[in-house]
Motif scaffolding. Structure first.
Motif, PDB file in Angstrom:
ATOM      1  N   PHE A 197      31.853  32.938  38.573  1.00 58.54           N
ATOM      2  CA  PHE A 197      32.525  33.712  39.626  1.00 58.54           C
ATOM      3  C   PHE A 197      32.677  32.856  40.887  1.00 58.54           C
ATOM      4  N   CYS A 198      31.616  32.142  41.233  1.00 56.12           N
ATOM      5  CA  CYS A 198      31.664  31.302  42.428  1.00 56.12           C
ATOM      6  C   CYS A 198      32.625  30.129  42.231  1.00 56.12           C
ATOM      7  N   ARG A 199      32.599  29.541  41.055  1.00 61.20           N
ATOM      8  CA  ARG A 199      33.513  28.428  40.769  1.00 61.20           C
ATOM      9  C   ARG A 199      34.966  28.893  40.816  1.00 61.20           C
ATOM     10  N   PHE A 200      35.236  30.084  40.319  1.00 62.10           N
ATOM     11  CA  PHE A 200      36.576  30.664  40.376  1.00 62.10           C
ATOM     12  C   PHE A 200      37.021  30.812  41.830  1.00 62.10           C
ATOM     13  N   ARG A 201      36.102  31.257  42.667  1.00 61.73           N
ATOM     14  CA  ARG A 201      36.393  31.418  44.104  1.00 61.73           C
ATOM     15  C   ARG A 201      36.701  30.065  44.751  1.00 61.73           C
ATOM     16  N   GLU A 202      35.979  29.016  44.354  1.00 55.41           N
ATOM     17  CA  GLU A 202      36.223  27.686  44.907  1.00 55.41           C
ATOM     18  C   GLU A 202      37.616  27.168  44.554  1.00 55.41           C
ATOM     19  N   LEU A 203      38.077  27.515  43.375  1.00 54.63           N
ATOM     20  CA  LEU A 203      39.335  26.967  42.875  1.00 54.63           C
ATOM     21  C   LEU A 203      40.555  27.804  43.246  1.00 54.63           C
ATOM     22  N   THR A 204      40.373  29.103  43.392  1.00 53.41           N
ATOM     23  CA  THR A 204      41.518  29.977  43.633  1.00 53.41           C
ATOM     24  C   THR A 204      41.539  30.598  45.024  1.00 53.41           C
ATOM     25  N   GLY A 205      40.399  30.633  45.693  1.00 51.72           N
ATOM     26  CA  GLY A 205      40.323  31.267  47.004  1.00 51.72           C
ATOM     27  C   GLY A 205      40.007  32.749  46.936  1.00 51.72           C
ATOM     28  N   THR A 206      39.958  33.318  45.733  1.00 50.60           N
ATOM     29  CA  THR A 206      39.645  34.737  45.555  1.00 50.60           C
ATOM     30  C   THR A 206      38.679  34.878  44.376  1.00 50.60           C
ATOM     31  N   TYR A 207      38.261  36.108  44.126  1.00 45.96           N
ATOM     32  CA  TYR A 207      37.410  36.387  42.963  1.00 45.96           C
ATOM     33  C   TYR A 207      38.280  36.964  41.846  1.00 45.96           C
ATOM     34  N   PRO A 208      37.849  36.806  40.605  1.00 40.88           N
ATOM     35  CA  PRO A 208      38.710  37.245  39.484  1.00 40.88           C
ATOM     36  C   PRO A 208      38.944  38.743  39.471  1.00 40.88           C
ATOM     37  N   GLN A 209      40.161  39.110  39.144  1.00 41.72           N
ATOM     38  CA  GLN A 209      40.472  40.526  38.962  1.00 41.72           C
ATOM     39  C   GLN A 209      39.915  41.033  37.640  1.00 41.72           C
ATOM     40  N   ASN A 210      39.999  40.196  36.626  1.00 42.84           N
ATOM     41  CA  ASN A 210      39.468  40.531  35.302  1.00 42.84           C
ATOM     42  C   ASN A 210      38.745  39.312  34.742  1.00 42.84           C
ATOM     43  N   ILE A 211      37.782  39.576  33.869  1.00 38.65           N
ATOM     44  CA  ILE A 211      37.051  38.467  33.257  1.00 38.65           C
ATOM     45  C   ILE A 211      36.846  38.732  31.773  1.00 38.65           C
ATOM     46  N   THR A 212      36.969  37.672  30.985  1.00 39.99           N
ATOM     47  CA  THR A 212      36.661  37.711  29.557  1.00 39.99           C
ATOM     48  C   THR A 212      35.607  36.658  29.278  1.00 39.99           C
ATOM     49  N   VAL A 213      34.512  37.057  28.679  1.00 36.02           N
ATOM     50  CA  VAL A 213      33.427  36.142  28.346  1.00 36.02           C
ATOM     51  C   VAL A 213      33.472  35.853  26.848  1.00 36.02           C
ATOM     52  N   VAL A 214      33.345  34.569  26.503  1.00 38.01           N
ATOM     53  CA  VAL A 214      33.331  34.140  25.101  1.00 38.01           C
ATOM     54  C   VAL A 214      31.953  33.595  24.773  1.00 38.01           C
ATOM     55  N   SER A 215      31.311  34.169  23.748  1.00 32.15           N
ATOM     56  CA  SER A 215      30.000  33.703  23.304  1.00 32.15           C
ATOM     57  C   SER A 215      29.727  34.303  21.927  1.00 32.15           C
ATOM     58  N   TYR A 216      28.472  34.314  21.507  1.00 34.05           N
ATOM     59  CA  TYR A 216      28.121  34.902  20.208  1.00 34.05           C
ATOM     60  C   TYR A 216      28.186  36.427  20.285  1.00 34.05           C
ATOM     61  N   ASP A 217      28.538  37.038  19.184  1.00 38.74           N
ATOM     62  CA  ASP A 217      28.667  38.501  19.185  1.00 38.74           C
ATOM     63  C   ASP A 217      27.335  39.202  19.441  1.00 38.74           C
ATOM     64  N   PHE A 218      26.209  38.576  19.022  1.00 35.61           N
ATOM     65  CA  PHE A 218      24.918  39.243  19.220  1.00 35.61           C
ATOM     66  C   PHE A 218      24.454  39.211  20.682  1.00 35.61           C
ATOM     67  N   LYS A 219      25.196  38.499  21.536  1.00 35.92           N
ATOM     68  CA  LYS A 219      24.855  38.469  22.959  1.00 35.92           C
ATOM     69  C   LYS A 219      25.699  39.426  23.799  1.00 35.92           C
ATOM     70  N   GLU A 220      26.502  40.246  23.155  1.00 36.68           N
ATOM     71  CA  GLU A 220      27.397  41.128  23.904  1.00 36.68           C
ATOM     72  C   GLU A 220      26.641  42.087  24.806  1.00 36.68           C
ATOM     73  N   GLU A 221      25.577  42.666  24.302  1.00 35.99           N
ATOM     74  CA  GLU A 221      24.796  43.601  25.116  1.00 35.99           C
ATOM     75  C   GLU A 221      24.268  42.915  26.379  1.00 35.99           C
ATOM     76  N   ARG A 222      23.823  41.699  26.222  1.00 31.70           N
ATOM     77  CA  ARG A 222      23.270  40.960  27.352  1.00 31.70           C
ATOM     78  C   ARG A 222      24.329  40.689  28.428  1.00 31.70           C
ATOM     79  N   PHE A 223      25.480  40.186  27.990  1.00 30.62           N
ATOM     80  CA  PHE A 223      26.540  39.848  28.951  1.00 30.62           C
ATOM     81  C   PHE A 223      27.248  41.088  29.499  1.00 30.62           C
TER      82      PHE A 223
END
Length: 346
Positions: free
Chosen positions: A225-251
């Protein structure tokens, strides 16, 4: 008639040379060296003199002296306060000079974040799906493990390719000492580049970057989120996280709730673990999830010490310098959700 001998013209008057002597033997004038007056400045002597005068004044007029002293202190405080305000305003104006158009990716509004899990150590990218090309922990040494990393990279590129307004970030720091000063994020970016961005190079490569300081899954999300702010000047409107399916609850629940991001604007793209490692992965995930339930911000106990071990080169974390609006969130360390206002929750 005078009585002087012939040829003697009387006493001769020699020209007067100011501040000089005449040498009778040589017939020359010797100039005296004028000793210059001392013009040096003696601040301590002056201060002492002023002090003596003030001391004398205070004895004669104690009330007036007290009034003058208080006036001096008040004036000094007002001056320092004014100077401090001007300094802060100058800094604020300097920061505001960075306009919206000065951010290199200001036209991108959504974030696709791929969480790193390993570091690519091969000298070439010819065998990206082979386990010996990656630095693997003991629990990761399973047939097909490397292919799961490649799947995450491919998935992130594919999702970003479908959204022209998305910034693709590979997130992960230099987490393994024996792997050398290579980050997970750079490893994933290099693999994607070696594969020609899976046929999406022209569309995706220019807006695919890295976040190279995260040491666990919570930092993958927060730091991105912070890196996105550094590059775009704003925070993301939407976010998609890619990882293992068993980590969905955590993220999607624990980490998302910890940073207060709206569920309606959060998406999760999970891919499966290898079949021979799935049972162990689920057991390990249950333990980590329980730890994050007790310590949502990973700032205490085992989660905190795990992060320290994943920083073998003692890298200085630059955040939240690039995202000052959420500085308090970075400092927050309580078992309850962060109570302050957040930019994406408004």
């Amino acid at each position: 008639m005078n009585n002087y001998p012939f040829g003697f013209q009387g006493p001769k008057s020699f020209p007067a040379y100011p501040r000089s002597d005449f040498d009778l033997e040589s017939g020359t004038t010797i100039k005296r060296t004028r000793k210059p007056k001392s013009s040096s400045f003696h601040p301590f002597r002056m201060i002492k003199t002023l002090g003596n005068r003030f001391h004398h004044f205070f004895k004669l007029h104690p009330c007036m002296g007290l009034f003058l002293a208080l006036s001096f202190v008040l004036t000094l405080v007002m001056f320092l306060s004014f100077y401090g305000t001007q300094y802060k305003m100058h800094n604020a104006n300097a920061k505001s000079d960075v306009g919206f158009d000065d951010y290199p990716f200001s036209k991108l509004h959504n974030l696709v974040m791929v969480a790193g899990h390993s570091i690519y150590t091969s000298s070439n990218c010819g065998k990206i799906d082979k386990e010996d090309s990656w630095f693997l922990e003991s629990y990761q040494k399973n047939p097909g493990q490397a292919a799961t990393f490649v799947t995450h990279i491919y998935k992130g590129v594919e999702i970003a390719a479908r959204d022209d307004s998305a910034l693709l970030l590979f997130s992960g720091g230099e987490t393994r000492k024996d792997a050398g000063p290579r980050s997970e994020a750079q490893s994933y970016w290099a693999v994607a580049d070696s594969k020609g961005w899976f046929g999406k190079e022209e569309s995706v490569k220019w807006r695919a970057l890295t976040e190279e300081h995260a040491r666990d899954s919570f930092e993958n999300l927060l730091f991105s989120f912070c890196r996105f702010r550094e590059l775009t000047g704003t925070y993301p409107q939407n976010i998609t996280v890619v990882s293992y399916d068993f980590k969905e609850e955590r993220f999607a629940h624990l980490h998302r709730s910890a940073i207060g991001f709206p569920e309606s604007r959060f998406s999760y793209a999970g891919t499966p673990a290898t079949s021979n490692a799935k049972a162990a992965a689920l057991r390990g995930e249950e333990l980590v999830r329980t730890q994050f339930q007790r310590d949502p911000y990973g700032c205490r106990g085992s989660l905190y010490h795990k992060k320290l071990k994943r920083d073998p080169f003692h890298r200085s974390i630059p955040y939240p310098n690039g995202c000052p609006e959420i500085e308090a969130l970075f400092r927050y360390c309580e078992p309850t959700p962060y109570p302050g206002a957040l930019p994406w929750a408004q």
